[in-house]
Design an enzyme around this catalytic site. Structure first.
Site, PDB file in Angstrom:
ATOM      1  CE  LYS A  51       0.649  -2.795  -4.756  1.00  0.00           C
ATOM      2  NZ  LYS A  51       2.010  -3.223  -4.665  1.00  0.00           N
ATOM      3  CB  SER A 303       2.426  -7.613   0.788  1.00  0.00           C
ATOM      4  OG  SER A 303       3.708  -8.459   0.816  1.00  0.00           O
TER       5      SER A 303
END
Ligand SMILES: *Cc1c(COP(=O)(O)O)cnc(C)c1O
Length: 331
Positions: A51, A303
């Site tokens: 992110k 991720s």
């Protein structure tokens, strides 16, 4: 203006020096499935998750005057940490709105970066309403977790790196929640090679994008506790970008039970020696449950690393996990 590959290249320039160009390793599962499976280690990012790419790109795009108004966001944890990190770099005030489902480990990390944390409500949507209120009352700038062109193009930089390192890729497997990650990757990867297949993986309870794609329009889902806590939350009934991008570019969506995510976390650690959160393990869960079939070289996005270590050691020890009353793992 629709997003293009040019936006992703521009994002790459902007985030260099803040986000890392992450390496890939070849998974031990490759031998089992008979094809190369490359793992993109976003767990190595400064905030422990991809992110940082989208948040750094969005905040770099703001004017000085906008940054002085401060930035606000809602988040399942990792986006908030990314916004806090990028805001700090620009000496901007950051407020992060989090629901009660966000694990403490993520809350503490956001506070450690100097951001103000507001804990509110039982869902990502309620946290989002609080962020919107701060925009209206205090004139802060909202940095959404996925439904924003600069966030999507930031996440898309992963595809540029993947295809440079593995030009032979046929399939990219992506953990799917609001769809910023998969939309950016799919748009960029298919612009470079239209034959690439992009597969999203979510949990089977409260998978907002999967249910919306099936319904043909954004729908509301009930948010429930999951081992893949980063994959919770709605896509917004007023979704402007990720829903249409996913409709256009995502080839398949696979849904996993909590037991399959549990098994995926164990495979990620025992087969590939990686410490990562549940959201990162859905590719492994999909492969070992045989829900994902590969016909050539593939990559999976690992991720984020921001797992609660107590939960992690319980999963690795084969002990049951209590998800707000639902037990997962051996009885
Ligand atoms: C946010 C997040 C995802 C999902 O990304 P979306 O853009 O919301 O689909 C997957 N894994 C981790 C670790 C995340 O933090």
């Amino acid at each position: 203006m629709p997003l293009t590959l040019q936006d992703v290249y521009a994002a790459r320039q902007r985030i260099a020096g803040t986000a890392m160009r992450t390496p890939t390793i070849v998974s031990a599962l490759s031998a089992r499935v008979g094809h190369k499976v490359a793992l993109k280690l976003e767990t190595l990012q400064p905030i422990g998750a991809f992110k940082i790419r989208g948040a750094a790109n969005a905040i770099a795009r703001l004017s000085q005057a906008e940054r002085e108004r401060g930035v606000v966001c809602c988040s399942t944890g990792n986006h908030g940490r990314a916004v806090a990190y990028a805001a700090k770099k620009h000496s901007a005030r950051a407020v992060v709105c989090l629901s009660k489902l966000v694990p403490e480990v993520k809350v503490a990390a956001i506070e450690a970066l100097g951001a103000e944390v507001v804990r509110i409500g039982k869902s990502q949507d309620e946290a989002g309403e609080e962020a919107q209120r701060l925009v209206e009352d205090q004139g802060m700038i909202n940095i959404p977790p996925f439904d924003h062109p600069d966030v999507i193009s930031g996440q898309g930089t992963i595809a540029l790196e993947l295809l440079e390192d593995h030009p032979d890729l046929g399939t990219i497997v992506v953990p799917l929640s609001g769809g910023g990650l998969i939309a950016g990757i799919a748009m960029a990867a298919k612009s470079i090679n239209p034959a690439i297949r992009v597969v999203g993986v979510s949990m089977d309870r409260g998978a907002a994008m999967a249910e919306s794609l099936a319904a043909g329009k954004p729908v509301e889902v009930e948010e429930v506790a999951s081992l893949a806590d980063s994959l919770g939350g709605g896509i917004g009934l007023d979704n402007r970008h990720t829903f249409t991008l996913c409709q256009r570019h995502v080839d398949d969506v696979i849904l996993l039970s909590e037991e399959e995510i549990y098994a995926g976390m164990r495979s990620l650690f025992f087969d590939d020696r990686l410490v990562a959160e549940g959201a990162s393990a859905v590719g492994h869960g999909a492969l070992i449950s045989d829900k994902l079939k590969l016909d050539g070289p593939a990559a999976m996005i690992i991720s984020g690393a921001n797992v609660d270590m107590q939960q992690f050691s319980n999963v690795m020890g084969g002990r049951p996990i209590n998800l707000e009353g639902k037990m997962v793992g051996p009885a």
